[in-house]
Design a protein around this motif. Structure first.
Motif, PDB file in Angstrom:
ATOM      1  N   ARG A 192       0.837  -1.207   0.000  1.00 24.89           N
ATOM      2  CA  ARG A 192       0.000   0.000   0.000  1.00 24.89           C
ATOM      3  C   ARG A 192       0.869   1.254   0.000  1.00 24.89           C
ATOM      4  O   ARG A 192       0.585   2.230  -0.712  1.00 24.89           O
ATOM      5  CB  ARG A 192      -0.924  -0.030   1.226  1.00 24.89           C
ATOM      6  CG  ARG A 192      -2.021   0.998   1.190  1.00 24.89           C
ATOM      7  CD  ARG A 192      -3.166   0.629   2.131  1.00 24.89           C
ATOM      8  NE  ARG A 192      -2.752   0.610   3.532  1.00 24.89           N
ATOM      9  CZ  ARG A 192      -2.683  -0.491   4.281  1.00 24.89           C
ATOM     10  NH1 ARG A 192      -2.995  -1.671   3.766  1.00 24.89           N
ATOM     11  NH2 ARG A 192      -2.322  -0.428   5.542  1.00 24.89           N
ATOM     12  N   LEU A 193       1.936   1.243   0.785  1.00 28.65           N
ATOM     13  CA  LEU A 193       2.846   2.387   0.804  1.00 28.65           C
ATOM     14  C   LEU A 193       3.512   2.578  -0.557  1.00 28.65           C
ATOM     15  O   LEU A 193       3.685   3.715  -1.013  1.00 28.65           O
ATOM     16  CB  LEU A 193       3.913   2.180   1.881  1.00 28.65           C
ATOM     17  CG  LEU A 193       3.441   2.272   3.337  1.00 28.65           C
ATOM     18  CD1 LEU A 193       4.569   1.857   4.281  1.00 28.65           C
ATOM     19  CD2 LEU A 193       2.949   3.675   3.666  1.00 28.65           C
ATOM     20  N   LEU A 194       3.878   1.477  -1.200  1.00 25.79           N
ATOM     21  CA  LEU A 194       4.498   1.572  -2.511  1.00 25.79           C
ATOM     22  C   LEU A 194       3.578   2.281  -3.500  1.00 25.79           C
ATOM     23  O   LEU A 194       4.012   3.166  -4.256  1.00 25.79           O
ATOM     24  CB  LEU A 194       4.851   0.170  -3.027  1.00 25.79           C
ATOM     25  CG  LEU A 194       5.412   0.091  -4.457  1.00 25.79           C
ATOM     26  CD1 LEU A 194       6.697   0.889  -4.574  1.00 25.79           C
ATOM     27  CD2 LEU A 194       5.628  -1.355  -4.866  1.00 25.79           C
ATOM     28  N   HIS A 195       2.316   1.925  -3.498  1.00 24.30           N
ATOM     29  CA  HIS A 195       1.366   2.570  -4.403  1.00 24.30           C
ATOM     30  C   HIS A 195       1.228   4.063  -4.078  1.00 24.30           C
ATOM     31  O   HIS A 195       1.163   4.914  -4.982  1.00 24.30           O
ATOM     32  CB  HIS A 195       0.003   1.899  -4.301  1.00 24.30           C
ATOM     33  CG  HIS A 195      -0.007   0.499  -4.837  1.00 24.30           C
ATOM     34  ND1 HIS A 195      -0.958  -0.444  -4.474  1.00 24.30           N
ATOM     35  CD2 HIS A 195       0.840  -0.141  -5.691  1.00 24.30           C
ATOM     36  CE1 HIS A 195      -0.699  -1.582  -5.098  1.00 24.30           C
ATOM     37  NE2 HIS A 195       0.380  -1.417  -5.835  1.00 24.30           N
ATOM     38  N   GLN A 196       1.202   4.409  -2.773  1.00 23.17           N
ATOM     39  CA  GLN A 196       1.030   5.801  -2.383  1.00 23.17           C
ATOM     40  C   GLN A 196       2.276   6.636  -2.676  1.00 23.17           C
ATOM     41  O   GLN A 196       2.176   7.834  -2.963  1.00 23.17           O
ATOM     42  CB  GLN A 196       0.675   5.868  -0.894  1.00 23.17           C
ATOM     43  CG  GLN A 196      -0.708   5.288  -0.594  1.00 23.17           C
ATOM     44  CD  GLN A 196      -0.957   5.113   0.887  1.00 23.17           C
ATOM     45  OE1 GLN A 196      -0.064   4.744   1.648  1.00 23.17           O
ATOM     46  NE2 GLN A 196      -2.190   5.363   1.312  1.00 23.17           N
ATOM     47  N   LEU A 197       3.452   5.999  -2.604  1.00 26.95           N
ATOM     48  CA  LEU A 197       4.693   6.731  -2.845  1.00 26.95           C
ATOM     49  C   LEU A 197       4.948   6.985  -4.331  1.00 26.95           C
ATOM     50  O   LEU A 197       5.982   7.551  -4.694  1.00 26.95           O
ATOM     51  CB  LEU A 197       5.878   5.958  -2.246  1.00 26.95           C
ATOM     52  CG  LEU A 197       5.928   5.924  -0.718  1.00 26.95           C
ATOM     53  CD1 LEU A 197       7.028   4.997  -0.238  1.00 26.95           C
ATOM     54  CD2 LEU A 197       6.123   7.327  -0.151  1.00 26.95           C
ATOM     55  N   ARG A 198       4.034   6.569  -5.160  1.00 26.68           N
ATOM     56  CA  ARG A 198       4.134   6.841  -6.592  1.00 26.68           C
ATOM     57  C   ARG A 198       3.153   7.916  -7.034  1.00 26.68           C
ATOM     58  O   ARG A 198       2.935   8.111  -8.226  1.00 26.68           O
ATOM     59  CB  ARG A 198       3.887   5.549  -7.386  1.00 26.68           C
ATOM     60  CG  ARG A 198       5.039   4.553  -7.265  1.00 26.68           C
ATOM     61  CD  ARG A 198       4.686   3.232  -7.878  1.00 26.68           C
ATOM     62  NE  ARG A 198       5.858   2.343  -7.951  1.00 26.68           N
ATOM     63  CZ  ARG A 198       5.793   1.037  -8.211  1.00 26.68           C
ATOM     64  NH1 ARG A 198       4.615   0.462  -8.419  1.00 26.68           N
ATOM     65  NH2 ARG A 198       6.886   0.308  -8.262  1.00 26.68           N
ATOM     66  N   CYS A 214      10.200  12.271  -6.828  1.00 22.85           N
ATOM     67  CA  CYS A 214      11.258  11.701  -5.997  1.00 22.85           C
ATOM     68  C   CYS A 214      11.801  10.401  -6.576  1.00 22.85           C
ATOM     69  O   CYS A 214      11.093   9.671  -7.276  1.00 22.85           O
ATOM     70  CB  CYS A 214      10.740  11.440  -4.581  1.00 22.85           C
ATOM     71  SG  CYS A 214      10.146  12.908  -3.721  1.00 22.85           S
ATOM     72  N   GLN A 215      13.054  10.122  -6.264  1.00 28.05           N
ATOM     73  CA  GLN A 215      13.650   8.837  -6.602  1.00 28.05           C
ATOM     74  C   GLN A 215      13.280   7.848  -5.494  1.00 28.05           C
ATOM     75  O   GLN A 215      13.434   8.141  -4.303  1.00 28.05           O
ATOM     76  CB  GLN A 215      15.171   8.973  -6.694  1.00 28.05           C
ATOM     77  CG  GLN A 215      15.881   7.677  -7.100  1.00 28.05           C
ATOM     78  CD  GLN A 215      17.392   7.852  -7.130  1.00 28.05           C
ATOM     79  OE1 GLN A 215      17.932   8.763  -6.500  1.00 28.05           O
ATOM     80  NE2 GLN A 215      18.076   6.986  -7.854  1.00 28.05           N
ATOM     81  N   ARG A 243      14.082   9.927  -2.201  1.00 25.91           N
ATOM     82  CA  ARG A 243      15.058  11.004  -2.423  1.00 25.91           C
ATOM     83  C   ARG A 243      14.366  12.152  -3.148  1.00 25.91           C
ATOM     84  O   ARG A 243      13.985  12.039  -4.325  1.00 25.91           O
ATOM     85  CB  ARG A 243      16.208  10.452  -3.257  1.00 25.91           C
ATOM     86  CG  ARG A 243      17.321  11.449  -3.573  1.00 25.91           C
ATOM     87  CD  ARG A 243      18.217  11.658  -2.393  1.00 25.91           C
ATOM     88  NE  ARG A 243      19.471  12.343  -2.768  1.00 25.91           N
ATOM     89  CZ  ARG A 243      20.222  12.984  -1.898  1.00 25.91           C
ATOM     90  NH1 ARG A 243      19.869  13.025  -0.618  1.00 25.91           N
ATOM     91  NH2 ARG A 243      21.346  13.562  -2.283  1.00 25.91           N
ATOM     92  N   ASP A 244      14.158  13.266  -2.435  1.00 24.73           N
ATOM     93  CA  ASP A 244      13.469  14.424  -2.993  1.00 24.73           C
ATOM     94  C   ASP A 244      14.496  15.403  -3.566  1.00 24.73           C
ATOM     95  O   ASP A 244      15.273  16.010  -2.824  1.00 24.73           O
ATOM     96  CB  ASP A 244      12.640  15.119  -1.906  1.00 24.73           C
ATOM     97  CG  ASP A 244      11.862  16.310  -2.441  1.00 24.73           C
ATOM     98  OD1 ASP A 244      11.885  16.537  -3.668  1.00 24.73           O
ATOM     99  OD2 ASP A 244      11.226  17.007  -1.621  1.00 24.73           O
ATOM    100  N   THR A 268       6.811  17.397   0.459  1.00 22.07           N
ATOM    101  CA  THR A 268       7.160  15.979   0.558  1.00 22.07           C
ATOM    102  C   THR A 268       7.155  15.538   2.014  1.00 22.07           C
ATOM    103  O   THR A 268       6.588  14.495   2.360  1.00 22.07           O
ATOM    104  CB  THR A 268       8.543  15.714  -0.061  1.00 22.07           C
ATOM    105  OG1 THR A 268       8.525  16.102  -1.430  1.00 22.07           O
ATOM    106  CG2 THR A 268       8.905  14.246   0.040  1.00 22.07           C
ATOM    107  N   ARG A 269       7.799  16.326   2.875  1.00 27.75           N
ATOM    108  CA  ARG A 269       7.826  15.993   4.302  1.00 27.75           C
ATOM    109  C   ARG A 269       6.408  15.947   4.869  1.00 27.75           C
ATOM    110  O   ARG A 269       6.055  15.031   5.620  1.00 27.75           O
ATOM    111  CB  ARG A 269       8.677  17.000   5.061  1.00 27.75           C
ATOM    112  CG  ARG A 269       8.816  16.698   6.547  1.00 27.75           C
ATOM    113  CD  ARG A 269       9.587  17.786   7.291  1.00 27.75           C
ATOM    114  NE  ARG A 269      10.965  17.869   6.843  1.00 27.75           N
ATOM    115  CZ  ARG A 269      11.438  18.833   6.066  1.00 27.75           C
ATOM    116  NH1 ARG A 269      10.614  19.791   5.624  1.00 27.75           N
ATOM    117  NH2 ARG A 269      12.703  18.854   5.702  1.00 27.75           N
TER     118      ARG A 269
END
Length: 422
Positions: free
Chosen positions: A71-77, A84-85, A107-108, A115-116
């Motif tokens: 779930r985090l992976l999907h949200q971090l995209r 971000c990298q 990595r922002d 982002t924070r």
């Protein structure tokens, strides 16, 4: 128990960088790894996000952690994270025990406050266990790297830890290997079954799969006729060869996963690795029951079996390159003791160039791992190496590059020789 304090980061070139969170005294640290300084230090801003799981975590906790990680992976995209990298990060105990924590390094390039803030909101939205750990990296005036650990309580950001980032030696075994038997390369039927049992509340099809597995005897024996499993990456000619061999030997052709659960394959392919691999593992036990019945009447050819399940799992979970795979003869490459063994396993191979040429224009829907095989040469090499390290029984490699008739002749010859040795 204190959380693990070592990390391994997979870099874009598939090398691994290890670091630890050391003492508060900067004088205790060695010179930092320049690769880490470039990824964790200014002028950009880096964050770590790890999903906690303890070494003694039960099956339910592992499933919950895996679902949160996905779930985090999907949200971090999405949103501000798109600029971000995103790199794969693993947090682990330095003593080689199970309990590695899957996570991410973000990595922002703009070091933007949005982002924070988005990360803190993400953290605050995780109200149920396990709650991810959020770390933020920064450099002090002397250039030393530090990680600040944050929590969100009552809507407020609280710093709950601060430690210096120091170099760490690479362990002799990849840190995820101790977790493989409990997460993706299940040593027996019950271990895989326990995972799907935890999924019945949110995947209705999991109960249907379990019902089919429970109809299969726990101990089955092969009949008097020969059983041959044929393995290979997509576009190695496996489907054509298995059908041709079955026709030549007047054999029954079976596939793993079997047709009785194949209708749910897409559902489980979209789930985290631990659930996906449990589904495929249990499919092997259903096929084993079919093999036992059919081999009493005729030869049996099996299109994929346990080796496929294990090799893709190992290649997916072990980050880095070929050198980070478990060494040859490691227990993870051993056939499960409670799973019916074939008499012979053949591994069809072709060159990467020919395989790519065959894939073009096929127009078939790909699973996540099949798509990665096509795009990621390191992943493909790890799958191939894992196949070749399988033991008890191992794979007989067959070059499937020649014309179809020659490949068929080679396969039939190997089968005949194996039959003569029985």
């Amino acid at each position: 128990m204190a959380p693990p304090r070592r990390f391994v980061l997979e870099l874009p070139d598939c090398t691994l960088a290890h670091f630890a969170l050391g003492a508060d005294d900067p004088g205790d640290a060695d010179a930092p790894d320049p690769r880490l300084a470039a990824l964790l230090g200014p002028p950009e801003r880096s964050y770590s996000l790890c999903v906690p799981v303890t070494p003694d975590a039960g099956c339910g906790a592992r499933v919950r952690a895996a679902r949160l990680h996905q779930r985090l992976l999907h949200q971090l995209r999405r949103g501000p994270f798109q600029r971000c990298q995103l790199l794969r990060l693993l947090c682990y105990c330095p003593v080689g025990q199970a309990g590695a924590q899957q996570g991410f390094l973000l990595r922002d390039p703009l070091d933007g406050p949005d982002t924070r803030q988005a990360l803190l909101e993400l953290l605050g939205a995780c109200q149920e266990a396990p709650r991810p750990h959020l770390g933020e990296f920064e450099a002090d005036p002397r250039g030393q790297l530090w990680q600040r650990l944050w929590e969100v309580q009552d809507g407020r950001r609280l710093q709950v830890g601060c430690a210096q980032v120091v170099p760490a030696p690479e362990p002799p075994l990849h840190p995820v290997v101790p977790d493989l038997p409990s997460s993706v390369v299940f040593p027996d039927r019950e271990a895989a079954r326990a995972v799907l049992e935890e999924c019945t509340s949110f995947i209705p099809e999991a109960r249907a799969v379990l019902d089919l597995v429970d109809q299969c005897p726990k101990q089955v024996q092969k009949g008097k006729f020969q059983v041959v499993a044929i393995e290979g990456l997509d576009a190695t000619g496996k489907t054509t060869v298995t059908q041709s061999v079955a026709d030549s030997l007047k054999a029954v052709l079976l596939k793993s996963p079997p047709s009785c659960i194949g209708q749910w394959r897409k559902i489980f392919d979209d789930e985290p690795t631990i659930i996906r691999r449990a589904f495929y593992s249990l499919g092997n036990y259903i096929v084993a029951s079919e093999i036992a019945k059919e081999s009493a009447k005729s030869p049996v050819i099996v299109d994929r079996y346990w080796h496929s399940t294990a090799t893709y799992a190992i290649a997916t979970e072990v980050s880095g390159g070929l050198q980070h795979l478990p060494p040859a003869h490691h227990p993870v490459y051993q056939w499960p003791e409670d799973l019916l063994k074939p008499d012979l396993i053949l591994l069809l191979t072709v060159s990467p160039e020919e395989r790519l040429q065959r894939l073009q224009g096929r127009g078939m829907e790909k699973t996540r791992e099949e798509a990665e095989l096509e795009a990621n040469s390191v992943f493909r090499q790890k799958v191939e190496m894992s196949y070749q390290r399988m033991e008890n029984p191992g794979c007989h490699v067959v070059d499937a590059s020649p014309c179809r008739e020659k490949v068929l002749q080679t396969v039939l010859s190997l089968i005949q020789n194996s039959f003569n040795e029985l």
